[in-house]
Scaffold this motif. Structure first.
Motif, PDB file in Angstrom:
ATOM      1  N   GLN A  65     -12.441 -25.107 -45.871  1.00 11.66           N
ATOM      2  CA  GLN A  65     -12.082 -24.493 -47.151  1.00 11.66           C
ATOM      3  C   GLN A  65     -11.978 -22.988 -46.956  1.00 11.66           C
ATOM      4  OE1 GLN A  65     -15.253 -25.752 -49.743  1.00 11.66           O
ATOM      5  NE2 GLN A  65     -14.095 -27.539 -50.409  1.00 11.66           N
ATOM      6  N   ALA A  66     -11.002 -22.399 -47.655  1.00 11.68           N
ATOM      7  CA  ALA A  66     -10.811 -20.952 -47.556  1.00 11.68           C
ATOM      8  C   ALA A  66     -10.053 -20.455 -48.783  1.00 11.68           C
ATOM      9  CB  ALA A  66     -10.042 -20.601 -46.284  1.00 11.68           C
ATOM     10  N   ALA A  67      -9.846 -19.150 -48.823  1.00  9.05           N
ATOM     11  CA  ALA A  67      -9.150 -18.541 -49.954  1.00  9.05           C
ATOM     12  C   ALA A  67      -7.660 -18.846 -49.931  1.00  9.05           C
ATOM     13  CB  ALA A  67      -9.378 -17.037 -49.953  1.00  9.05           C
ATOM     14  N   THR A  68      -7.092 -19.002 -48.732  1.00 13.08           N
ATOM     15  CA  THR A  68      -5.664 -19.290 -48.618  1.00 13.08           C
ATOM     16  C   THR A  68      -5.443 -20.546 -47.788  1.00 13.08           C
ATOM     17  OG1 THR A  68      -5.368 -18.009 -46.589  1.00 13.08           O
ATOM     18  CG2 THR A  68      -5.107 -16.818 -48.687  1.00 13.08           C
ATOM     19  N   ARG A  69      -4.251 -21.124 -47.951  1.00 11.72           N
ATOM     20  CA  ARG A  69      -3.894 -22.327 -47.196  1.00 11.72           C
ATOM     21  C   ARG A  69      -3.867 -22.027 -45.700  1.00 11.72           C
ATOM     22  NH1 ARG A  69       0.542 -25.290 -45.215  1.00 11.72           N
ATOM     23  NH2 ARG A  69       0.489 -27.500 -45.816  1.00 11.72           N
ATOM     24  N   GLU A  70      -3.273 -20.920 -45.317  1.00 11.59           N
ATOM     25  CA  GLU A  70      -3.156 -20.549 -43.906  1.00 11.59           C
ATOM     26  C   GLU A  70      -4.523 -20.384 -43.254  1.00 11.59           C
ATOM     27  OE1 GLU A  70      -1.543 -18.944 -46.422  1.00 11.59           O
ATOM     28  OE2 GLU A  70       0.398 -19.897 -46.079  1.00 11.59           O
ATOM     29  N   GLU A  71      -5.435 -19.749 -43.966  1.00 11.42           N
ATOM     30  CA  GLU A  71      -6.779 -19.545 -43.424  1.00 11.42           C
ATOM     31  C   GLU A  71      -7.524 -20.868 -43.298  1.00 11.42           C
ATOM     32  OE1 GLU A  71     -10.844 -16.960 -44.257  1.00 11.42           O
ATOM     33  OE2 GLU A  71      -9.161 -16.794 -45.635  1.00 11.42           O
ATOM     34  N   ALA A  72      -7.388 -21.745 -44.268  1.00 16.38           N
ATOM     35  CA  ALA A  72      -8.043 -23.050 -44.213  1.00 16.38           C
ATOM     36  C   ALA A  72      -7.517 -23.865 -43.031  1.00 16.38           C
ATOM     37  CB  ALA A  72      -7.846 -23.806 -45.518  1.00 16.38           C
ATOM     38  N   ILE A  73      -6.203 -23.812 -42.798  1.00 14.89           N
ATOM     39  CA  ILE A  73      -5.613 -24.522 -41.664  1.00 14.89           C
ATOM     40  C   ILE A  73      -6.121 -23.935 -40.353  1.00 14.89           C
ATOM     41  CG2 ILE A  73      -3.446 -24.947 -40.422  1.00 14.89           C
ATOM     42  CD1 ILE A  73      -2.118 -25.210 -43.209  1.00 14.89           C
ATOM     43  N   ARG A  74      -6.180 -22.615 -40.272  1.00 10.91           N
ATOM     44  CA  ARG A  74      -6.658 -21.961 -39.046  1.00 10.91           C
ATOM     45  C   ARG A  74      -8.097 -22.337 -38.732  1.00 10.91           C
ATOM     46  NH1 ARG A  74      -9.720 -17.955 -38.091  1.00 10.91           N
ATOM     47  NH2 ARG A  74      -9.749 -17.233 -40.236  1.00 10.91           N
ATOM     48  N   VAL A  75      -8.960 -22.325 -39.757  1.00 16.24           N
ATOM     49  CA  VAL A  75     -10.377 -22.653 -39.548  1.00 16.24           C
ATOM     50  C   VAL A  75     -10.545 -24.125 -39.179  1.00 16.24           C
ATOM     51  CG1 VAL A  75     -12.624 -22.799 -40.679  1.00 16.24           C
ATOM     52  CG2 VAL A  75     -11.211 -20.781 -41.006  1.00 16.24           C
ATOM     53  N   ALA A  76      -9.832 -25.011 -39.862  1.00 15.60           N
ATOM     54  CA  ALA A  76      -9.923 -26.439 -39.541  1.00 15.60           C
ATOM     55  C   ALA A  76      -9.411 -26.710 -38.132  1.00 15.60           C
ATOM     56  CB  ALA A  76      -9.142 -27.252 -40.567  1.00 15.60           C
ATOM     57  N   THR A  77      -8.335 -26.039 -37.739  1.00 18.94           N
ATOM     58  CA  THR A  77      -7.802 -26.187 -36.384  1.00 18.94           C
ATOM     59  C   THR A  77      -8.817 -25.712 -35.354  1.00 18.94           C
ATOM     60  OG1 THR A  77      -5.532 -25.914 -37.161  1.00 18.94           O
ATOM     61  CG2 THR A  77      -5.937 -25.494 -34.829  1.00 18.94           C
ATOM     62  N   SER A  78      -9.420 -24.578 -35.617  1.00 22.30           N
ATOM     63  CA  SER A  78     -10.437 -24.040 -34.711  1.00 22.30           C
ATOM     64  C   SER A  78     -11.619 -24.991 -34.579  1.00 22.30           C
ATOM     65  CB  SER A  78     -10.900 -22.671 -35.213  1.00 22.30           C
ATOM     66  OG  SER A  78     -11.911 -22.156 -34.392  1.00 22.30           O
ATOM     67  N   ASN A  79     -12.045 -25.569 -35.686  1.00 21.13           N
ATOM     68  CA  ASN A  79     -13.165 -26.520 -35.658  1.00 21.13           C
ATOM     69  C   ASN A  79     -12.799 -27.779 -34.894  1.00 21.13           C
ATOM     70  OD1 ASN A  79     -14.706 -24.772 -37.178  1.00 21.13           O
ATOM     71  ND2 ASN A  79     -14.318 -25.807 -39.111  1.00 21.13           N
TER      72      ASN A  79
END
Length: 90
Positions: free
Chosen positions: A49-63
């Protein structure tokens, strides 16, 4: 009189601080994304979960990459891999 004043101010200040932390924490997380990555023959899905879609995708990808990649070089290569699935709720 001074003792009772400080007895009221300190707990009130602490309560306001706790409320501020809770609101700030939950107020930023508006987009939830699940990302699936296939890397080195393994498929892993993670949610973030994040403030923006791009950030949420980046964090989920990293995880997800943290689960399948060994070391920094593989982690970077995995992060550059296109996700096999992205599902976001805003």
């Amino acid at each position: 009189m001074r003792l009772s004043f400080s007895r009221l101010i300190i707990p009130a200040a602490f309560l306001l601080f706790v409320v501020w932390v809770v609101v700030a924490t939950f107020g930023l997380r508006k987009v939830r994304c699940e990302v699936c990555i296939e890397y080195l023959g393994q498929t892993v899905c993670r949610t973030a979960q994040a403030a923006t879609r791009e950030e949420a995708i980046r964090v989920a990808t990293s995880n997800a990459c943290a689960q399948v990649a060994q070391g920094m070089t593989e982690s970077l290569r995995c992060a550059e891999t296109a996700p096999t699935r992205v599902n976001c709720d805003e």
